[in-house]
Write an enzyme that holds these catalytic residues in place. Sequence first.
Site, mmCIF file in Angstrom:
data_model
loop_
_atom_site.group_PDB
_atom_site.id
_atom_site.type_symbol
_atom_site.label_atom_id
_atom_site.label_comp_id
_atom_site.label_asym_id
_atom_site.label_seq_id
_atom_site.Cartn_x
_atom_site.Cartn_y
_atom_site.Cartn_z
ATOM 1 N NE ARG A 1 79.655 44.888 -57.472
ATOM 2 C CZ ARG A 1 79.521 45.532 -56.306
ATOM 3 N NH1 ARG A 1 80.412 45.370 -55.339
ATOM 4 N NH2 ARG A 1 78.487 46.317 -56.079
ATOM 5 C CG HIS B 1 80.475 41.316 -51.642
ATOM 6 N ND1 HIS B 1 80.143 41.240 -52.959
ATOM 7 C CD2 HIS B 1 80.402 42.643 -51.333
ATOM 8 C CE1 HIS B 1 79.870 42.443 -53.439
ATOM 9 N NE2 HIS B 1 80.028 43.325 -52.457
#
Length: 315
Positions: free
Chosen positions: A230, A278
Site C-alpha cells: 500500500r 496500482h
Amino acid sequence: MTKDKILVSVTGWEPSVWLDQFRTLTDRETVTEPDGPNDPSIRFAVVWKQRPGVLSKLPNLRAIFSIGAGVDHIFKDSGVPNVPIVRVVADDLTMRMSEYVVWQVLDHFRQGRIYRDQQNRKIWREPYQPAASDLVIGIMGLGVLGTDAGLKLGTLGFKVIGWSRTEKKVDGIACYHGEEQLPSFVGACDMLVVLLPLTPATHGIINAKLLGHMKKSTPIGGSVLINAGRGLLQVEADILAALNSGSLMAASLDVFQTEPLPRDSALWNHPRVTVTPHAAATSDPARLAPIMVRQMDEYDAGLPLANLVDRDAGY
Ligand code: NDP
Ligand code: OXD
C-alpha cells in the site's frame, strides 16, 4: 416476500462489471444502493472504498466482502458495522502478484534499466551479471501473497528471507518477525519486496530509518525497493532522498501515498524508479465473484466463513 440482496459499493470500479457477474451466479438481487435507510433485505455487501456510511444502517447485513486482499479501504469509513469481513484469498490474485514480484525482481537483477539505456544509445556491452544465488531477496509481509512470491523466487535460485508480525516457519524462507528483528532483516536484504497490509502499525514503515538499514553495496550495485503493498506504507520523500543520495539504487513502486500518483511527483520521472498504477494484482470479477457467491451460499447454509479479517490487527 422480497429477495435477499447483495449491495455492491465499489468506488473506482464500474459497478456493472461486478453486478453482471453476480447476476449470472446467484438469485439474490444485486444493487448499488440500499432501498432507503434500514433496508432489511441486504444480507451481504461487496465493497471497495464503499460510500461512507452506506453499511452503517443495514439491520440484516450478515457479512462484508472486500474485492481486494487488503481491507484498509473499508476501515476509512467509521460506520462499518460489527459483522464478519472477508478478504480475497484466491489463486488468481496470488498468481498475478507473484508475476509482478518476479517480473520486477528479475528486471532489477538482470539489469533491465542498464540494457534499456544501452539500447537507446546503441551500446553493445555486457554488464557484470551475478548469479541469482548471490542475492538475498527480503519479503516484508510473509502472508498469502508474500509467501507465494517468496517461494517462486526461491525456485529461481534467489536466497529468500521474510518478515512477519508473528513467528513463522516456511520451508525455503528464513523467517524473521516483530519490530525487534526488523533492522537485521532489512540489513540482510539486497532487494526488499514489501507486501504488507496498511494498518496503524505499518503506516509509514518504509521511511528514512528503515531505508538506512539497507545495504549500500550489493552484487547488483546497490539496494532495491519494490512496494506493491500500500502507498501509505511508504514515505515518498524519504525514498526520493535515499535514491538521490545513492543509498537506494532503484525502486519499483505500484502503490503511492496519493493515487493516482500526482503529475508533479518526482517519482514519475526519476531515472531509477519504475511506476505502475496500482496494477500489480488486479481483482478479476469473473474469477473472484464465484468465490464470493460460494462463500455466501455456504454461510447461509450454516458453514463458517474463511479468510476473515482480524479487526484488532486491522488485516
Ligand atoms: P496477509 O494478511 O495474508 O499477509 C500480511 C502479512 O503482513 C502477514 O505475514 C503479516 O504477519 C504481515 N504483517 C502485518 N502487520 C505486520 C506488522 N505490524 N509487522 C510485521 N508484519 C506484519 O495479506 P496478503 O498477503 O493477502 O496481502 C498483503 C497486502 O498486499 C494486502 O493487504 C494489500 O495491501 C496488498 N495488495 C496489493 C495489491 C496490488 O495490486 N498492489 C493487490 C493485492 C494485495 P503475520 O503473518 O504474522 O500475520
Ligand atoms: C488489493 C488490491 O488489496 O488490489 O487486492 O490492492
